[in-house]
Every structure is written in structure tokens, then in C-alpha cells.
Design a protein around this motif. Structure first.
Motif, mmCIF file in Angstrom:
data_model
loop_
_atom_site.group_PDB
_atom_site.id
_atom_site.type_symbol
_atom_site.label_atom_id
_atom_site.label_comp_id
_atom_site.label_asym_id
_atom_site.label_seq_id
_atom_site.Cartn_x
_atom_site.Cartn_y
_atom_site.Cartn_z
ATOM 1 N N SER A 1 35.369 51.668 31.052
ATOM 2 C CA SER A 1 33.966 51.448 30.863
ATOM 3 C C SER A 1 33.552 50.164 30.519
ATOM 4 O O SER A 1 32.360 49.754 31.049
ATOM 5 C CB SER A 1 33.731 52.438 29.626
ATOM 6 O OG SER A 1 33.939 53.804 29.721
ATOM 7 N N GLU B 1 35.800 50.861 41.431
ATOM 8 C CA GLU B 1 34.556 49.947 41.109
ATOM 9 C C GLU B 1 34.702 48.689 40.743
ATOM 10 O O GLU B 1 33.647 47.831 40.533
ATOM 11 C CB GLU B 1 33.626 50.996 40.581
ATOM 12 C CG GLU B 1 33.157 52.078 41.212
ATOM 13 C CD GLU B 1 32.430 53.043 40.008
ATOM 14 O OE1 GLU B 1 31.844 52.520 39.102
ATOM 15 O OE2 GLU B 1 32.198 54.259 40.316
ATOM 16 N N GLN C 1 18.495 51.183 30.769
ATOM 17 C CA GLN C 1 19.081 50.190 31.115
ATOM 18 C C GLN C 1 19.004 49.144 30.381
ATOM 19 O O GLN C 1 19.999 48.197 30.700
ATOM 20 C CB GLN C 1 18.060 50.006 32.710
ATOM 21 C CG GLN C 1 18.942 48.990 33.434
ATOM 22 C CD GLN C 1 20.358 49.440 34.071
ATOM 23 O OE1 GLN C 1 20.430 50.627 34.204
ATOM 24 N NE2 GLN C 1 21.240 48.577 33.745
ATOM 25 N N GLU D 1 28.622 46.228 36.886
ATOM 26 C CA GLU D 1 27.212 46.432 37.365
ATOM 27 C C GLU D 1 26.404 45.495 37.184
ATOM 28 O O GLU D 1 25.341 45.313 37.614
ATOM 29 C CB GLU D 1 26.915 47.807 36.382
ATOM 30 C CG GLU D 1 25.391 48.367 36.624
ATOM 31 C CD GLU D 1 25.236 49.357 35.423
ATOM 32 O OE1 GLU D 1 24.144 49.359 34.811
ATOM 33 O OE2 GLU D 1 25.764 50.702 35.522
ATOM 34 N N ARG D 2 26.447 44.779 36.118
ATOM 35 C CA ARG D 2 25.693 43.759 35.718
ATOM 36 C C ARG D 2 25.982 42.323 36.208
ATOM 37 O O ARG D 2 24.916 41.542 36.666
ATOM 38 C CB ARG D 2 25.624 43.559 34.066
ATOM 39 C CG ARG D 2 24.806 42.405 33.573
ATOM 40 C CD ARG D 2 23.324 42.764 33.471
ATOM 41 N NE ARG D 2 22.635 41.848 32.521
ATOM 42 C CZ ARG D 2 21.278 41.616 32.683
ATOM 43 N NH1 ARG D 2 20.591 42.499 33.456
ATOM 44 N NH2 ARG D 2 20.704 40.950 31.518
ATOM 45 N N ARG E 1 31.308 42.877 40.898
ATOM 46 C CA ARG E 1 32.710 43.393 41.166
ATOM 47 C C ARG E 1 33.548 42.281 41.111
ATOM 48 O O ARG E 1 34.739 42.161 40.539
ATOM 49 C CB ARG E 1 32.725 44.355 42.355
ATOM 50 C CG ARG E 1 34.150 44.956 42.375
ATOM 51 C CD ARG E 1 34.171 46.162 43.377
ATOM 52 N NE ARG E 1 35.546 46.720 43.537
ATOM 53 C CZ ARG E 1 36.543 46.507 44.546
ATOM 54 N NH1 ARG E 1 36.220 45.460 45.481
ATOM 55 N NH2 ARG E 1 37.481 47.308 44.490
ATOM 56 N N ALA F 1 26.222 44.806 28.514
ATOM 57 C CA ALA F 1 27.162 44.037 29.603
ATOM 58 C C ALA F 1 27.043 42.542 29.307
ATOM 59 O O ALA F 1 28.143 41.917 29.243
ATOM 60 C CB ALA F 1 26.508 44.284 30.866
ATOM 61 N N ARG G 1 22.156 49.096 28.308
ATOM 62 C CA ARG G 1 23.237 48.654 29.209
ATOM 63 C C ARG G 1 23.409 47.511 29.753
ATOM 64 O O ARG G 1 24.497 46.817 29.305
ATOM 65 C CB ARG G 1 23.227 49.614 30.542
ATOM 66 C CG ARG G 1 23.064 50.953 30.322
ATOM 67 C CD ARG G 1 23.064 51.828 31.671
ATOM 68 N NE ARG G 1 24.281 51.737 32.549
ATOM 69 C CZ ARG G 1 25.225 52.248 32.554
ATOM 70 N NH1 ARG G 1 25.314 53.486 31.826
ATOM 71 N NH2 ARG G 1 26.194 52.181 33.380
ATOM 72 N N ASP G 2 22.269 46.555 30.025
ATOM 73 C CA ASP G 2 22.235 45.197 30.239
ATOM 74 C C ASP G 2 22.804 44.477 28.957
ATOM 75 O O ASP G 2 23.493 43.557 29.027
ATOM 76 C CB ASP G 2 20.849 44.712 30.904
ATOM 77 C CG ASP G 2 20.489 45.376 31.773
ATOM 78 O OD1 ASP G 2 21.410 45.665 32.554
ATOM 79 O OD2 ASP G 2 19.204 45.425 32.352
ATOM 80 N N ARG H 1 33.334 48.536 34.019
ATOM 81 C CA ARG H 1 32.428 49.110 34.873
ATOM 82 C C ARG H 1 30.811 48.525 34.388
ATOM 83 O O ARG H 1 29.982 48.146 35.280
ATOM 84 C CB ARG H 1 32.128 50.526 34.777
ATOM 85 C CG ARG H 1 33.304 51.018 35.429
ATOM 86 C CD ARG H 1 33.077 52.866 35.295
ATOM 87 N NE ARG H 1 32.225 53.295 36.344
ATOM 88 C CZ ARG H 1 31.389 54.439 35.938
ATOM 89 N NH1 ARG H 1 31.773 55.178 34.916
ATOM 90 N NH2 ARG H 1 30.478 54.801 36.708
ATOM 91 N N LEU H 2 30.725 48.371 33.233
ATOM 92 C CA LEU H 2 29.273 47.758 32.776
ATOM 93 C C LEU H 2 29.112 46.365 33.100
ATOM 94 O O LEU H 2 28.160 45.750 33.632
ATOM 95 C CB LEU H 2 29.309 47.961 31.109
ATOM 96 C CG LEU H 2 29.023 49.001 30.666
ATOM 97 C CD1 LEU H 2 29.275 49.016 28.922
ATOM 98 C CD2 LEU H 2 27.441 49.647 30.943
#
Length: 740
Positions: free
Chosen positions: A608, A669, A581, A615-616, A619, A588, A584-585, A611-612
Motif C-alpha cells: 500500500s 503497479e 485526494q 501514484e504521487r 513508478r 504519499a 492521499r497526497d 502504491r501511494l
């Protein structure tokens, strides 16, 4: 490749003069020497040492010379090799000179005087033969020899000279032993000339001739001359000449095995190659198998020389045990080796094991088939067709080098040895057959050095990678994945940095033409995955994070992170996705800083990335980002659709028709697809034709999204229904007494 250049120690074909008696011949020689040295009869005598080429006849003569010199100094020893002379008259005069010289060297005066008699006798005989036959060179040679004898006061006529010499030989009471070697190397006419010489001129008392020859060759030479006259066959005529034929003692296969094993081990030692215990065991097995085929020590010397020659050629790039096996095939079974060259693909076929196992199963079960009728049993296959007719020893050797052959011919080899760079591996076999690294191959030493250079000499590593052409690069990358397995975290990071840097530098330079270089990126991922089991999850993701942060462009970090999705999947399956995580953060946040460039960058993996971001940062951010970019502009709508089309890419380019329902659901998403498609519809015109233009590709991508939308909605409805059922379903309680 290691730089090791020892002196090449090759064994020539000369008879063994060492004290080693590998084949236990000295007892035989000792008995023969005693019989000859103690012979009481004065009549001339001819003994034949009979054996095949390479069986050790010359070694027996060498041992006999040593025995005479050591224990029978009173015997006059003459060693004569007729093969060393270019013509028949040279052969005659050469033997005369040798006999005369050995007689003159004797310590006894009565023996020394015999030299003049021999010169005179042979000189008269040669002069007479030359004048009768018209061979002037022979007549002149004989006259010169006789002139030397005249100066020593010899009789003039041939009969008188011979009678006088015979009397002196009997009086001298000395034995003259003439060892005649290589008789079977002469042509037929020269062979007959030697026998005429011994019987017509040197038929002298106290002379014993030891002839070494292959009886089949000598008999054929004699028969070719006398059979036309209706006379006796060659062998019968040979019996009239040789009073004592002695066949060489039979070679013991155990002795051949020991000799071959010593030669193979010696080849390793001569080339400075240390042997492991496994390799020594395998050399012993190889010697045991080949000893059933080898017939002579000469064959062992030839094989030993071939191995000594071949071992250092690709030192460090081939397996020395397999070098011995392949050289044995090359030297001992040349016809089989020719088939290996032609059908090497059969021996390295990686699918053979599965087919062989299936066939064995059918044979075992009689083709039984639980579904229908019996299945037909496949034929044995091409390996049987190509190699089935060769002798057992040849197939056994083939099976030692190639597991496919061992399976095909049911050669069970428990604990079979197979070291690195094995000949049965398709990528290595060419090295053994060609004595070279092929044009599509890469030295393993270069690969190992490259990995070391990524840590200590990065520029050198980058130069090595850049110098590889398209044919060699895939093999090089495969070997990197092999040699990278034991690397520690820092070494793994250094290696992946160089590989990733090379890939993205090439991608920037060549764009879509760099698609073949995707194997470089795949190797980066494979090297990172190898850390699983060696490093903790935290360490593994730390290596990936440092690698992503070291890349110069944000889209490169995004691309490599997406390529490493298999790592994230591993963590999810094991319940450790939390370790990824932080990375990923970070990514993002990196994309958030470059969101204005995100929609414009054709090399970004758009879905991709969005989506990142969703997620961070939610939407709503990504939804607005997409709709703001498309706006009311047809060119932006086209660029957006082309970006989606590039999510599915093959070597030929983007392929919108392969855009999947899973990718559509991912889009949902990050953006409201109904609203997006409504926005796009007036901006994407209908097109005619199938030309691969941007307008056509954009329209195909738009139509693909429209086609997928109903399926995606149905999937969402089913997903929601299943979720509701799980939420409202009462728990199931099973009675202890009523368990179904």
C-alpha cells in the motif's frame, strides 16, 4: 451506574389496614358485622371465613375489627392469633388473658365483673386437665389463673363457676366477638387443640367466634385424627363445629389486574424511576396477562416486592420493563424460570428468526420445491421441547420478554415494546438472571463515561481502556460503536484519537502478540464510518486527516489509512473520490520523506505504501526503491519477501499461501515483477522441512509469487484485449422502428 439509593419500600404479609378496598370486601364485612353485633340468641356461635392462603382472610378480619370499633362499640372485641404462641398451654392461657383484659376495659361494670369469672373458669379447667394428663406445666398455669380468680371472690368448682359465668353473661346482655386468625398455619395437633379449647372451655353464651382458615388444611388436620377411629371425615367434623361457613367473595380478575398494575407502577415510583408512555402501556399489558394466572393478593405483594428489590440493583444497566418481566417469571413460574437459566441460549439465538421463517414458508407451501421433490418440514425445534408444556400465561409472559418464544408459540404482539438493554439480547440477559454485571460484560454507564472522558479527561479515558482485560474489551468496544453514533465531528475525533493511540501503543509494546487488539483499530474505523450521513464527505475526511496527523509514527498513519480503505471505496462508488485526494497526497509525501525507513519497517503495509508513492511520485521511484533495497544481498531479499508475507496476516502469524493475484497485480503497479523475480531467484535458496523459520517463510513467499505470475500475465492480456475491443468497436445505433 447511577448512584440512586432510595429507601426500599417492601410490603409485608400483614392484613391491609388502609382505607383502600381494592377487592370490594367491605360490603361483605359490613353485612357480617351487623349480623354478629345484632345477634339476639345468647348461645355460642362459630362462623368460618373460608379461603385459600393469601386470598385476603386476614384483611377481612381487619376490616371487621375496624367496623366493630367504629359502629359497634358495645361489642367486646377480642383478637386472637394462636400461631403467636409456642405451646398449647400458652395458647390456652393467652386466650384467657386476652378475653379477661377486653372485659375489664369495658365501660359497663357488669361486663367488667365477667373477667374474674372467665379467669376462674379457665383456671379450674386447665388445672384439672393438667392433673389428669400429667402435664405439670399446664396444671401450674391453671392453678395460678384460678388463684387470681379466687382473689376476686369466685366459686371454687368448675361446674359451679361455669354456671355462674353463663348466668352473668346472659344478664350482661353483651356480645363478645373473638376473631381467630392464622388457624391454618398451625400444625395438625395445634389445630385440633384450638377446636377443643373453643368447644370444651370457651363454649360460653354470647360468645361469637370468627375463624379464618383454609378449609382444605383444617379438614386434613381433623381427618388425620378422627379417621383412624372410623369417625366422620374431616370436612364432616368441621361442619359439626362451624355453624356458618362463609367463603370469601370471589376475586375479580380485573381487580387483580388493577392491584398488580398499581404495584408495578409504585415500584417504579418508589425507586425514583420515571416512566415513559410506552413503559406504562407495557406495564398495563403485563398486568393483564398475569391477572389470568394470579389467584391471590399475596402473590401480587410478593411479585411487587421482588420488582422493588430488583429495579435499583442494576439501575441504568437494565431495562426496567424487562426487570418486571423476568421477576414475574422468577416469582410466579419458578419451574419455567429454572429452564430459562438452563436454556437461555435458545431464547437469545439470533439465527432463530431465519429458521422459523423458513419453516413457516415450508408449512405454507406444503414443502413445494421448484427444483426437485417436496422438502421436509423441520420439527418445531428445542424451544417447543423445553417450554411447550408450560401453561398459556407462562408462555405469554415468556414471549413478552423474548421474541424467539413469541415466534415459536405464535404469540402475535403488535407494537411490541423493546427498550435499551433488552433481556433478549445475548449480551444483556446475564444481568437479569444474576443480578450482576458478568465477568465478560462492561457497564454501559462506564462506556458512556469513557466517551465523555475522551473529550474532557483524556488521561482518565486512557486509564479506563488500559484497565480492561481481554474478556471485557470486545464487549466494551461493541458498546462504544453503539454509543458513538450520535457524536459530532469533534467528539468523534477525540474518541478515535484515544482508541487509535491505545492500539498503536500496545502494538509497539507487544508486536504480533497485539493481534487480538485489532478489534480496537476496527472500532476506530467503525466510528469514523458512522459519520456517513451525519457529516459531509469533506468533514469526514478532515476528521480522518487530523487523526492521522496526530499519530506519532508515520507507519501508524499508513496502517490506519489502509484500515480505512472502506471509506475510500464509499467515495469512489459515489463519484466523490476527489475529496480523499489531498489526504492521499499528504500521506504519499510523508512516506517519501521516510522512504529509506520504509523498506526496513516490518510493521509497514509495504504494498500500500509503495502504491501511494507510485501514484504521487511515479513508478520509476518505487521500482528503483525496491530493486536498490534487494540489491545482491540474500538478507535483504529475505526481508523483502517476509514483508510481502506479512501483507496477509492471521493470529498465528504471516500466511504467504494466501497472497492473492490482486496483491500481485498491485505489486506490478510499483515494480517490474519479471525483473524483480529474476533478481530474487539466486538470492533465495531452496530449503528443506516445514519449520516456521524466516528462511522457510521467505522461500514459500517466493514460490507463491512464481505460482501467481502466469495467472497475472493472463489476466493482463485479457484486460488489454477487452480494452482494445472497446476502443475499436463501432457505436451501436438502434432504429426507432426495429428495437429488439
Amino acid at each position: 451506574m447511577a448512584n440512586h439509593d432510595p429507601r426500599l419500600k417492601l410490603h409485608d404479609d400483614r392484613p391491609s389496614a388502609s382505607g383502600d378496598d381494592l377487592y370490594h370486601r367491605r360490603t361483605f364485612v359490613r353485612r357480617l358485622t351487623q349480623a354478629v353485633a345484632r345477634r339476639t340468641q345468647t348461645s355460642p356461635f362459630i362462623i368460618g371465613i373460608e379461603g385459600a392462603w393469601g386470598e385476603g382472610k386476614s384483611t377481612v378480619l381487619e376490616y371487621m375489627a375496624q367496623e366493630l370499633h367504629a359502629n359497634h362499640r358495645d361489642v367486646v372485641l377480642v383478637r386472637f392469633n394462636p400461631w403467636a404462641y409456642g405451646s398449647q398451654d400458652q395458647m390456652l392461657l393467652g386466650l384467657v388473658q386476652l378475653v379477661a383484659e377486653r372485659l375489664r376495659e369495658n365501660t359497663r361494670k357488669s361486663v367488667r365483673k365477667l373477667a374474674a369469672g372467665v379467669l376462674g373458669l379457665v383456671g379450674s379447667a386447665a388445672e384439672l386437665a393438667g392433673s389428669v394428663s400429667g402435664q405439670g406445666h399446664l396444671e401450674k398455669g391453671g392453678a395460678a389463673t384460678r388463684k387470681l380468680a379466687d382473689a376476686l371472690g369466685q366459686e371454687d368448682s368448675f361446674p359451679k363457676q361455669k354456671a355462674a359465668l353463663e348466668a352473668k353473661l346472659r344478664t350482661a346482655q353483651t356480645q363478645v366477638v373473638v376473631l381467630v386468625d392464622d388457624l391454618d398455619r398451625l400444625d395438625h395437633e395445634a389445630i385440633r387443640s384450638v377446636f377443643r379449647l373453643l368447644k370444651a372451655v370457651f363454649d360460653l353464651p354470647s360468645f361469637t367466634y370468627i375463624l379464618a382458615y383454609d378449609p382444605d388444611i383444617i379438614a386434613a388436620a381433623l381427618e388425620a385424627h378422627f379417621e383412624s377411629r372410623g369417625a366422620l371425615s374431616g370436612r364432616r367434623y368441621l361442619e359439626k363445629i362451624v355453624q356458618l361457613p362463609l367463603a370469601l367473595p370471589r376475586l375479580d380478575p380485573l381487580d387483580l389486574e388493577e392491584d398488580l398494575f398499581a404495584n408495578l407502577v409504585g415500584a417504579f415510583e418508589d425507586n425514583g424511576l420515571p416512566q415513559s408512555a410506552e413503559e406504562i402501556v407495557e406495564m398495563r399489558r403485563l398486568a393483564k396477562v398475569l391477572s389470568t394466572h394470579l389467584a391471590t393478593p399475596r402473590e401480587i405483594r410478593r411479585l411487587g416486592n421482588a420488582v422493588r428489590f430488583a429495579l435499583p440493583i442494576l439501575r441504568g444497566e437494565t431495562n426496567p420493563v424487562d426487570v418486571c418481566r423476568v421477576e414475574a417469571l422468577r416469582v410466579l413460574f419458578p419451574e419455567l424460570f429454572e429452564q430459562v437459566l438452563r436454556h437461555s441460549d435458545l431464547l437469545t439465538d439470533t439465527g432463530f428468526l431465519a429458521r422459523h421463517t423458513y419453516r413457516r414458508m415450508l408449512l405454507r407451501d406444503g414443502g413445494a420445491n421448484p427444483i426437485g421433490g417436496p422438502l421436509p418440514v423441520p420439527p418445531p425445534g428445542p424451544l417447543h421441547e423445553v417450554f411447550g408444556g408450560f401453561p398459556p400465561a407462562a408462555k405469554q409472559l415468556l414471549g413478552m420478554a423474548f421474541p424467539n418464544a413469541a415466534l415459536a408459540f405464535d404469540l402475535h404482539e403488535p407494537g411490541r415494546y423493546s427498550g435499551p438493554y433488552a433481556a433478549h439480547q445475548p449480551e444483556y440477559l446475564k444481568r437479569y438472571l444474576q443480578y450482576a454485571i458478568g465477568s465478560d460484560d462492561v457497564e454501559d454507564a462506564l462506556t458512556r463515561q469513557f466517551i465523555q472522558d475522551t473529550v474532557h479527561r483524556k488521561a482518565s479515558a486512557e486509564a479506563t481502556l488500559g484497565a480492561l482485560d481481554a474478556k471485557r474489551l470486545p464487549r466494551f468496544l461493541g458498546k462504544i460503536a453503539l454509543y458513538a453514533r450520535p457524536l459530532e465531528s469533534e467528539e468523534r475525533l477525540a474518541l478515535t484519537l484515544v482508541l487509535a493511540g491505545h492500539f498503536y501503543e500496545s502494538y509497539v509494546s507487544f508486536g504480533s502478540h497485539a493481534m487480538p487488539l485489532l478489534t480496537v483499530r476496527d472500532t476506530v474505523v467503525e466510528v469514523l464510518e458512522q459519520g456517513v450521513g451525519r457529516e459531509s464527505s469533506g468533514e469526514r475526511w478532515e476528521v480522518l486527516e487530523r487523526l492521522l496527523k496526530d499519530l506519532p509514527e508515520w507507519w501508524m498513519s499508513l496502517d490506519l489509512f489502509e484500515a480505512c480503505s472502506s471509506l475510500l471505496a464509499r467515495e469512489s462508488r459515489s463519484g466523490r473520490e476527489a475529496v480523499a485526494q489531498p489526504l492521499r497526497d499528504w500521506l504519499a509525501d510523508l512516506l517519501h520523506r521516510h522512504q529509506t525507513q520504509l523498506m526496513q519497517e516490518p510493521r509497514a503495509i509495504l504494498v500500500s505504501a509503495l502504491r501511494l508513492l507510485a501514484e504521487r511520485h511515479g513508478r520509476s521511484l518505487t521500482h528503483a526503491l525496491v530493486l536498490d533495497f534487494v540489491g545482491e544481498r540474500s538478507d535483504h531479499a529475505q526481508r523483502w519477501l517476509l514483508a510481502l508475507a506479512r501483507q496477509v496476516r492471521v493470529e498465528a502469524g504471516a500466511l504467504p499461501s494466501r497472497f492473492s493475484i490482486e496483491q500481485y497485480l498491485m505489486l506490478e503497479e510499483v515494480v517490474d515483477m519479471d525483473e524483480l523475480l529474476e533478481r530474487l531467484e539466486p538470492l533465495v535458496p531452496e530449503v528443506e522441512g516445514l519449520a516456521a523459520t524466516d528462511e522457510v517463510m521467505a522461500r514459500i513467499m517466493f514460490d507463491r509469487l512464481l505460482d501467481i505470475r502466469p495467472d497475472a500475465k493472463e489476466f493482463r492480456q485479457l484486460e488489454a484485449k477487452e480494452l482494445r475491443q472497446r476502443l475499436v468497436a463501432p457505436p451501436i445505433h438502434k432504429s426507432e422502428h426495429n428495437i429488439e
